[in-house]
Design a protein around this motif. Structure first.
Motif, PDB file in Angstrom:
ATOM      1  N   CYS B 306       0.836  -1.205   0.000  1.00  0.00           N
ATOM      2  CA  CYS B 306       0.000   0.000   0.000  1.00  0.00           C
ATOM      3  C   CYS B 306       0.866   1.247   0.000  1.00  0.00           C
ATOM      4  O   CYS B 306       1.813   1.358   0.759  1.00  0.00           O
ATOM      5  CB  CYS B 306      -0.893  -0.018   1.240  1.00  0.00           C
ATOM      6  SG  CYS B 306      -1.858   1.479   1.455  1.00  0.00           S
ATOM      7  N   ILE B 307       0.531   2.207  -0.878  1.00  0.00           N
ATOM      8  CA  ILE B 307       1.256   3.474  -0.883  1.00  0.00           C
ATOM      9  C   ILE B 307       0.389   4.593  -0.290  1.00  0.00           C
ATOM     10  O   ILE B 307       0.701   5.766  -0.441  1.00  0.00           O
ATOM     11  CB  ILE B 307       1.763   3.844  -2.296  1.00  0.00           C
ATOM     12  CG1 ILE B 307       0.617   3.935  -3.310  1.00  0.00           C
ATOM     13  CG2 ILE B 307       2.821   2.843  -2.772  1.00  0.00           C
ATOM     14  CD1 ILE B 307       1.040   4.497  -4.662  1.00  0.00           C
ATOM     15  N   ARG B 308      -0.704   4.240   0.358  1.00  0.00           N
ATOM     16  CA  ARG B 308      -1.581   5.191   1.057  1.00  0.00           C
ATOM     17  C   ARG B 308      -2.123   6.297   0.153  1.00  0.00           C
ATOM     18  O   ARG B 308      -2.068   7.471   0.499  1.00  0.00           O
ATOM     19  CB  ARG B 308      -0.851   5.857   2.237  1.00  0.00           C
ATOM     20  CG  ARG B 308      -0.255   4.899   3.234  1.00  0.00           C
ATOM     21  CD  ARG B 308      -1.268   4.402   4.243  1.00  0.00           C
ATOM     22  NE  ARG B 308      -0.587   3.654   5.281  1.00  0.00           N
ATOM     23  CZ  ARG B 308      -0.223   2.373   5.181  1.00  0.00           C
ATOM     24  NH1 ARG B 308      -0.512   1.694   4.083  1.00  0.00           N
ATOM     25  NH2 ARG B 308       0.385   1.775   6.180  1.00  0.00           N
ATOM     26  N   CYS B 309      -2.657   5.895  -0.984  1.00  0.00           N
ATOM     27  CA  CYS B 309      -3.201   6.893  -1.894  1.00  0.00           C
ATOM     28  C   CYS B 309      -4.673   7.140  -1.628  1.00  0.00           C
ATOM     29  O   CYS B 309      -5.236   8.126  -2.062  1.00  0.00           O
ATOM     30  CB  CYS B 309      -3.015   6.431  -3.333  1.00  0.00           C
ATOM     31  SG  CYS B 309      -4.055   5.015  -3.761  1.00  0.00           S
ATOM     32  N   ALA B 310      -5.322   6.191  -0.945  1.00  0.00           N
ATOM     33  CA  ALA B 310      -6.745   6.296  -0.610  1.00  0.00           C
ATOM     34  C   ALA B 310      -7.671   6.166  -1.811  1.00  0.00           C
ATOM     35  O   ALA B 310      -8.861   6.435  -1.687  1.00  0.00           O
ATOM     36  CB  ALA B 310      -7.062   7.577   0.165  1.00  0.00           C
ATOM     37  N   SER B 311      -7.164   5.762  -2.958  1.00  0.00           N
ATOM     38  CA  SER B 311      -8.103   5.645  -4.082  1.00  0.00           C
ATOM     39  C   SER B 311      -9.101   4.509  -3.835  1.00  0.00           C
ATOM     40  O   SER B 311     -10.213   4.533  -4.335  1.00  0.00           O
ATOM     41  CB  SER B 311      -7.381   5.468  -5.418  1.00  0.00           C
ATOM     42  OG  SER B 311      -6.568   4.333  -5.425  1.00  0.00           O
ATOM     43  N   CYS B 312      -8.700   3.535  -3.015  1.00  0.00           N
ATOM     44  CA  CYS B 312      -9.648   2.460  -2.696  1.00  0.00           C
ATOM     45  C   CYS B 312     -10.855   2.999  -1.927  1.00  0.00           C
ATOM     46  O   CYS B 312     -11.953   2.470  -2.034  1.00  0.00           O
ATOM     47  CB  CYS B 312      -8.954   1.348  -1.915  1.00  0.00           C
ATOM     48  SG  CYS B 312      -8.051   1.897  -0.469  1.00  0.00           S
ATOM     49  N   ILE B 335      -8.914  -0.759   3.031  1.00  0.00           N
ATOM     50  CA  ILE B 335      -7.522  -0.991   3.441  1.00  0.00           C
ATOM     51  C   ILE B 335      -7.379  -0.651   4.926  1.00  0.00           C
ATOM     52  O   ILE B 335      -6.615  -1.303   5.651  1.00  0.00           O
ATOM     53  CB  ILE B 335      -6.522  -0.186   2.575  1.00  0.00           C
ATOM     54  CG1 ILE B 335      -5.063  -0.543   2.917  1.00  0.00           C
ATOM     55  CG2 ILE B 335      -6.690   1.317   2.737  1.00  0.00           C
ATOM     56  CD1 ILE B 335      -4.645  -1.930   2.535  1.00  0.00           C
ATOM     57  N   CYS B 366      -6.289  -0.117  -7.267  1.00  0.00           N
ATOM     58  CA  CYS B 366      -5.195  -0.052  -6.288  1.00  0.00           C
ATOM     59  C   CYS B 366      -3.825  -0.062  -6.981  1.00  0.00           C
ATOM     60  O   CYS B 366      -3.473  -1.036  -7.638  1.00  0.00           O
ATOM     61  CB  CYS B 366      -5.281  -1.219  -5.316  1.00  0.00           C
ATOM     62  SG  CYS B 366      -3.865  -1.277  -4.194  1.00  0.00           S
ATOM     63  N   PRO B 367      -3.044   1.011  -6.824  1.00  0.00           N
ATOM     64  CA  PRO B 367      -1.733   1.040  -7.472  1.00  0.00           C
ATOM     65  C   PRO B 367      -0.743   0.057  -6.842  1.00  0.00           C
ATOM     66  O   PRO B 367       0.296  -0.234  -7.429  1.00  0.00           O
ATOM     67  CB  PRO B 367      -1.268   2.488  -7.272  1.00  0.00           C
ATOM     68  CG  PRO B 367      -2.079   3.019  -6.158  1.00  0.00           C
ATOM     69  CD  PRO B 367      -3.375   2.264  -6.151  1.00  0.00           C
ATOM     70  N   ILE B 370      -3.240  -4.583  -4.489  1.00  0.00           N
ATOM     71  CA  ILE B 370      -3.619  -5.361  -3.313  1.00  0.00           C
ATOM     72  C   ILE B 370      -5.033  -5.896  -3.505  1.00  0.00           C
ATOM     73  O   ILE B 370      -5.925  -5.157  -3.926  1.00  0.00           O
ATOM     74  CB  ILE B 370      -3.568  -4.480  -2.050  1.00  0.00           C
ATOM     75  CG1 ILE B 370      -2.156  -3.908  -1.886  1.00  0.00           C
ATOM     76  CG2 ILE B 370      -3.977  -5.252  -0.803  1.00  0.00           C
ATOM     77  CD1 ILE B 370      -2.059  -2.826  -0.835  1.00  0.00           C
ATOM     78  N   ILE B 372      -7.820  -6.244  -1.878  1.00  0.00           N
ATOM     79  CA  ILE B 372      -8.418  -5.794  -0.616  1.00  0.00           C
ATOM     80  C   ILE B 372      -9.603  -6.668  -0.191  1.00  0.00           C
ATOM     81  O   ILE B 372      -9.660  -7.135   0.943  1.00  0.00           O
ATOM     82  CB  ILE B 372      -8.802  -4.299  -0.703  1.00  0.00           C
ATOM     83  CG1 ILE B 372      -7.533  -3.479  -0.950  1.00  0.00           C
ATOM     84  CG2 ILE B 372      -9.510  -3.816   0.549  1.00  0.00           C
ATOM     85  CD1 ILE B 372      -7.788  -2.107  -1.507  1.00  0.00           C
TER      86      ILE B 372
HETATM   87  S1  SF4 Z   1      -5.727   1.929  -3.286  1.00  0.00           S
HETATM   88 FE1  SF4 Z   1      -4.178   0.425  -2.686  1.00  0.00          FE
HETATM   89  S2  SF4 Z   1      -2.335   1.657  -2.396  1.00  0.00           S
HETATM   90 FE2  SF4 Z   1      -4.009   3.092  -2.392  1.00  0.00          FE
HETATM   91  S3  SF4 Z   1      -4.554   3.297  -0.219  1.00  0.00           S
HETATM   92 FE3  SF4 Z   1      -5.855   1.702  -1.066  1.00  0.00          FE
HETATM   93  S4  SF4 Z   1      -4.760  -0.175  -0.646  1.00  0.00           S
HETATM   94 FE4  SF4 Z   1      -3.304   1.472  -0.407  1.00  0.00          FE
END
Ligand code: SF4
Ligand code: SF4
Lengths: 182, 711
Positions: B306-312, B335, B366-367, B370, B372
Motif C-alpha cells: 500500500c502506498i496510502r493513496c486512498a483511491s480504494c 484498506i 489499487c496502485p 492489493i 483488498i
Molecule cells: S488503493 Fe491500494 S495503495 Fe491506495 S490506499 Fe488503497 S490499498 Fe493502499
C-alpha cells in the motif's frame, strides 16, 4: 520540451516566461517587482536568494533598487512579499521545478513568501523524473526539492484554493543564457 | 453487530453533508483520475509498484538496516523500534532534551496510529497540526474521516464557525478567506516551533532518504524552520532503490488526488543548516508495530504494498456513503480495515469488516495491486476461527449444508409463504431470508422449484452436453431463468443435464468466513457436477460461477485440503458463465439471433462478480445489441447495486441507499428495460422497482435472449 513544460506548468496555475539573455530576464524581473509595487516595508519587499544568476550581475546596481534585498533570513523571508531563487531543473512531463535546496536561503525565499519567482536555465529542462533522479543524487544534496505550481489545498469542501502555507503565485523565468548546471 | 456501531452507521448515512460531499467527490474523482492517467499504462505501472514494494516487504529487516546505516552516515539519528510506546517516549525525550515547548506537525498517519498528540500534550508540549484539514479537525476535536482529505465531512460554515472562535472574530464562510486565516494563524507556529514532526511517503534504503509530499507546503516549512526535525516512518515505507521514488511518485499523486504531482516534494537525505548556522538535528524513527509480522504472513504480506493513496476509499460504494468515522479513529475504508486488524487488533475489526460488500471496485484501482476484498475475507475467516460463528449462523449453515433438509425447508417455505404473496412478491420470507429490508420486495419462493420443473422439460436429441448449475436463486425463486437457458442451449445442439445432487455454492458461508462449511458445499457440488461427462458446466449466476471457477480451489487451498484440488481444478476448467458461452456459440455460428429487430432502448447493469472477477462485460452487451436492443449506458453502470448476498440483510441502512442510487441511474437512461446477468442483482433491483413503482422492467439477459434466438 519547453512547450510541453509550459503547458503542464500553466495547467497547475504557474506562470511561465522565457528570455534569451540574462539581461532580458533581469529586465523582466525588475519590471515585475515594479508592477507589484515592491517597497521597503514589511509585507511589500522582495528578497533574492544567492544563486548563480546573481553571480554575473552587478550586485550594487540591484541593491539600489528600493524594496529588493539580497540577503535572506527567516525574519526577512516571513515578511517578504516576493521571493526570488534559482532552480536547477525543470521536468517537462509534469511542469515541475527541481533542484538541490540544501541551502536554507533558497528554501525560505521560495516557501514563506507570497509570490515565488523561480529562475531556471532553459538547458535544465529534462523529460521526466526518472531522468532527474539520474542527474541529482542524495550524495550531492541533503535536500532535493520539487515544486509544481503554487501552494494549494482542497481541504475545505474540496474547493481548490491557492496559497495556503506557501506562495500563491509561482512565476517561472527561463533564461537561455544561464547555461546548464552540468 | 454492536449497537454503537449500528448507531454510527445510522448517523453517517443520515448526515447529508457527509454523503453529499463524499458522493460528489467520488463522481468527480473517477473522471479526474482517468484524465491524470491518460497516456500511462496503469497495469504496467502498478505491476512495477507491486513488485518493488513486494520485494521490499520481503526484505524489511535488511532494508531497515541498510537505511539506518546510510542515514546515519549522512548525519541523521535513526531509532528503530517495534513498540509504539517506545516511539512516543523517544520523541518526548528528544523534545525535553532540546527544550521544546511547541511542535509543528505535518500530516503523518504513523503518529495518529500511536496517538502521539495527546501523549505530548499531557507532557505539556503543544503539538499543532499544520495540514489545513488536520488542523480543522484538531480544532474541532474530531478524527480524520478520510486518509487524504481528513475534513471532507465538514462544511465551510462549520469551518467558519471553528475559525471564528479561534480568532475571536466573526468570519464569513468564504473559502479563500478561511484559507488565508489559516495561513496567518499557523505562521507563528512554524516560526516559533522548536521541533517539526513529519511522516514520510517513501524511505529509500539505498540512500537513507525520506520523501515527503504536500500540496500546501507545510512539510517544507516543518522540515525547514524548526531546529529539530523528527520523521516518524512506518517501515512499510521502505523501498530498496533511489530510482523507485520516481515509480511511486508517478502513481501516488495521480491516484490520490488526480494530480500529475503534488505541489511540493522534498527528498531529505541528511541534516541541513539552520539559520543560526547550526546543523539541524534530524531524527528518523523507523516504526514496526506489527509490520514485520504482517510481512511474515503469506496472505497479508501484500497489504504492505500500500502506498496510502486512498483511491480504494474514493471508489468504494460503501465508503462514499458512510465516510471514515464509522471505521474507527485512524485508518479508514477497506484498506483501513486491514491495517486496523494488524496495527491495532483483529478484534477491533469485528464490526467494520462487515461493511465490505465485496464488490471489488477498490482492487481495480489499487496502485499497489492489493486484493483488498480477499484480505477482508481472510479477516472474516480468522475472526470466525478465533471466536466461532454466532449461534444463529451456525444453525443456518447446518441447514444449508444438509441439502435434503435445506431443499425441504425451501419447499415448505414456498407453501407457507403463499398467503403472503402479492403479485409475485412477498414482504416477508420465512427462514434465513427473514428480516430483509423494507425498501425492496422479495421474490416469492417458486411454487415449483427448477429441479422439479426440469423433469418435465423435453429436450431434442443433441450431440453435446452441458451441466447446468442453477444456484439457489434460480432453483427456488427464478426457475424461468433456468428454462430460458435450456431453450437457448438446445438450439445450439447442446443438451442440458441437471445433476440433482447439486447444492448451495457456499457463498453465504464463505463470505461470512465459515470456510469449513463452504468447503463442504464445494465438495458436494464437485461430485455432483463431475459425475457425468459434459463439455461445459454453465451457470447463469456470476457469484456461483466465481465459486465454481475460483473459490472452491481457494477454499481447499486455505484449508490445506490439497488432495481435493485436482477435481476442483477440473471443474474450474469446465465452468463458464451464461453470456460468455452464448457469445461463443453465436460467434461459432451455432446460434443465430433474429435479424432486423427493433426492440427499443435497454440499459445494462454490470454485476460485481461478472465484471471484476470474471472480467466479462462486453459479451452480454454485444448479444443484446445483436438481438436488436439499442443500448444506452447508465451512469456508474458497474457500481454495485447493494445486494451482496446477505449484506442487504445485515446492513439494510447501507444497502438501501446504494440501491436507490442504482435505481435512479437506471431511470435516468429512460430505457424501459434494464438487463443484468445475475439473479441476485435481479432480486435486488426488481424488488426496488416493485416498491418504487418505477415501471422499469428488470430482466436477466437469459430471459431476453431466449425470445430472440432463431430455430
Ligand atoms: S488503493 Fe491500494 S495503495 Fe491506495 S490506499 Fe488503497 S490499498 Fe493502499
Ligand atoms: S470490495 Fe467494494 S465494498 Fe469492499 S472495500 Fe472494496 S470497494 Fe469497498
Amino acid at each position: 520540451m519547453f512547450e510541453q513544460f509550459k503547458s503542464k506548468a500553466e495547467g497547475v496555475s504557474a506562470e511561465v516566461h522565457r528570455f534569451a539573455t540574462r539581461f532580458g530576464a533581469l529586465e523582466f524581473i525588475i519590471g515585475f517587482l515594479q508592477g507589484e509595487g515592491v517597497a521597503d516595508r514589511p509585507g511589500s519587499y522582495a528578497i533574492w536568494a544567492a544563486c548563480p544568476f546573481l553571480e554575473g550581475i552587478e550586485r550594487q546596481s540591484l541593491q539600489q533598487f528600493a524594496g529588493l534585498k539580497l540577503e535572506v533570513t527567516r525574519e526577512l523571508a516571513a515578511a517578504a512579499k516576493i521571493g526570488i531563487s534559482q532552480m536547477d531543473w525543470a521536468l517537462a512531463d509534469t511542469g515541475t521545478l527541481a533542484g538541490d535546496s540544501s541551502r536554507l536561503d533558497g528554501r525560505l525565499a521560495s516557501t514563506l513568501t507570497g509570490i515565488h519567482i523561480a529562475l531556471v536555465p532553459t538547458s535544465g529542462i529534462l523529460p521526466d523524473m526518472p531522468t532527474l533522479l539520474t542527474r541529482l543524487h542524495p550524495d550531492a544534496s541533503n535536500y532535493i526539492a520539487m515544486i509544481t505550481g503554487p501552494s494549494r489545498t482542497a481541504d475545505i469542501e474540496r474547493v481548490l484554493t491557492i496559497g495556503v502555507h506557501g506562495p500563491s503565485r509561482l512565476v517561472i523565468v527561463f533564461c537561455d543564457e544561464l547555461g546548464g548546471t552540468e | 453487530m454492536g449497537t454503537t456501531f449500528k448507531e454510527s452507521i445510522h448517523q453517517a448515512v443520515n448526515n447529508a453533508n457527509l454523503t453529499g460531499a463524499l458522493g460528489a467527490f467520488s463522481e468527480a474523482y473517477k473522471v479526474n483520475r482517468a484524465r491524470a492517467y491518460e497516456g500511462i499504462d496503469f497495469e504496467e505501472l502498478r505491476g512495477r509498484i507491486a513488485e518493488l514494494k513486494g520485494n521490499a516487504a520481503a526484505h524489511l529487516d535488511q532494508l531497515a538496516e541498510q537505511f539506518t546505516r546510510n542515514a546515519e552516515a549522512r548525519g541523521a539519528k535513526v531509532f528503530r523500534t517495534s513498540d509504539p510506546a517506545a516511539v512516543r517516549e523517544y520523541i518526548l525525550k528528544v523534545a525535553q532534551e532540546g527544550g521544546v515547548t511547541r511542535i509543528a506537525k505535518s500530516k503523518s498517519m504513523a503518529t495518529e496510529e500511536i496517538h502521539l498528540n495527546p501523549y505530548l500534550e499531557k507532557a505539556g508540549i503543544e503539538a499543532g497540526e499544520t495540514d489545513l484539514g488536520e488542523w480543522i479537525i484538531q480544532l474541532a476535536g474530531q478524527t480524520p474521516s478520510h486518509m487524504v482529505m481528513p475534513a471532507i465531512h465538514m462544511t465551510r460554515q462549520e469551518v467558519a464557525e471553528l475559525f471564528s472562535k479561534e480568532v475571536n472574530e466573526r468570519l464569513s464562510s468564504d473559502i479563500p478567506r478561511l484559507v488565508k486565516v489559516a495561513r496567518e494563524q499557523l505562521r507563528p507556529l512554524f516560526l516559533e516551533a522548536e521541533m517539526g514532526i513529519s511522516g514520510a511517503n517513501i524511505a529509500v534504503a539505498e540512500t537513507g532518504s525520506i520523501v515527503l509530499m504536500t500540496n500546501e507546503g507545510n512539510a517544507r516549512l516543518v522540515t525547514t524552520l524548526p531546529r529539530i526535525h523528527v520523521a516518524v516512518v512506518g517501515i512499510e515505507k521502505l523501498v530498496a532503490q533511489y530510482g523507485d521514488v520516481a515509480t511511486i511518485l508517478k502513481a501516488l499523486p495521480r491516484s490520490a488526488t488526480a494530480q500529475l504531482l503534488t505541489s511540493y516534494v522534498s527528498i531529505i537525505s541528511g541534516p541541513t543548516p539552520n539559520d543560526d548556522g547550526s546543523q539541524k538535528e534530524l531524527h528518523i524513527i523507523l516504526m514496526d508495530n506489527r509490520r514485520s509480522e504482517m510481512a511474515a504472513d503469506p496472505q497479508f504480506r501484500q497489504a504492505l504494498q500500500c502506498i496510502r493513496c486512498a483511491s480504494c476509499l474514493n471508489v468504494c460504494p460503501i465508503f462514499r456513503l458512510v465516510g471514515g468515522h464509522v471505521f474507527g479513529k485512524v485508518y479508514t475504508g477497506g484498506i483501513g480495515t486491514i491495517l486496523t486488524a494488524w496495527f491495532d487488533e483483529l478484534k477491533k475489526t469485528e464490526d467494520i469488516q462487515g461493511l465490505c460488500i465485496q464488490c471489488g471496485a477498490c482492487k481495480d484501482v489499487c496502485p499497489g495491486k492489493i486484493d483488498i476484498p480477499e484480505l477482508i475475507m481472510e479477516i472474516r475467516r480468522r475472526l470466525v476461527k478465533e471466536q466461532g460463528l454466532p449461534l444463529m449462523q451456525q444453525a443456518i449453515y447446518s441447514v444449508v449444508n444438509n441439502r435434503r433438509l435445506f431443499h425441504g425447508m425451501l419447499r415448505a417455505a414456498s407453501l407457507a409463504a403463499k398467503p403472503f404473496t402479492s403479485g409475485g412478491f412477498l414482504r416477508h420470507l420465512p427462514l434465513f431470508l427473514a428480516d430483509l429490508t423494507d425498501k425492496r420486495s422479495l421474490p416469492a419462493i417458486a411454487a415449483e422449484p427448477f429441479r422439479d420443473r426440469f423433469r418435465k422439460i423435453k429436450q431434442p436429441p443433441c450431440k453435446e452436453k452441458a451441466a447446468f448449475y442453477a444456484g439457489c436463486l434460480i432453483d427456488f425463486a427464478y426457475p424461468e431463468m433456468g428454462e430460458a437457458l435450456i431453450s437457448i442451449l438446445n438450439k445450439a445442439g447442446i443438451e442440458v443435464v441437471f445433476p440433482d445432487e447439486q447444492t448451495c455454492c457456499g457463498a453465504p458461508a464463505r463470505y461470512s468466513g465459515a470456510y469449513e462449511v463452504a468447503a463442504g458445499n464445494a465438495m458436494d457440488n464437485i461430485k455432483a457436477l463431475l459425475a457425468q461427462e459434459v463439455q461445459y458446466v454453465v451457470s447463469a449466476c456470476p457469484t456461483c460461477t466465481v465459486a465454481l471457477q475460483h473459490e472452491f480451489i481457494r477454499d481447499f487451498e486455505s484449508l490445506g485440503q490439497t488432495e481435493r484440488l485436482p477435481r476442483a481444478r477440473e471443474l474450474s476448467a469446465r465452468t463458464v458463465d451464461f453470456s460468455t458461452l452464448v457469445k461463443q456459440l453465436v460467434d461459432e455460428g451455432r446460434l443465430t439471433l433474429q435479424e432486423g429487430q427493433q426492440l427499443g432502448a435497454i440499459t445494462y447493469h454490470d454485476s460485481c462478480h461478472l465484471k471484476r472477477t470474471l472480467q466479462v462485460s462486453q459479451q452480454p452487451r454485444e448479444l443484446l445489441e445483436k438481438a436488436g436492443y439499442a443500448l444506452t449506458e447508465m451512469f456508474e453502470c458497474d457500481t454495485c447495486c447493494g445486494m451482496g448476498g446477505s449484506y442487504s440483510m445485515k446492513l439494510p441502512e447501507i444497502s438501501g441507499p446504494i440501491l436507490q442510487r442504482k435505481l435512479h441511474n437506471i431511470r435516468q437512461t429512460g430505457a424501459p428495460v434494464v438487463a443484468m446477468d445475475c439473479p441476485g442483482c435481479v432480486m435486488q433491483i426488481r424488488g426496488g422497482f416493485d416498491q418504487a413503482e418505477g415501471g422499469v422492467q428488470v430482466k436477466h439477459t437469459v430471459e431476453l435472449l431466449a425470445e430472440q434466438v432463431k430455430g
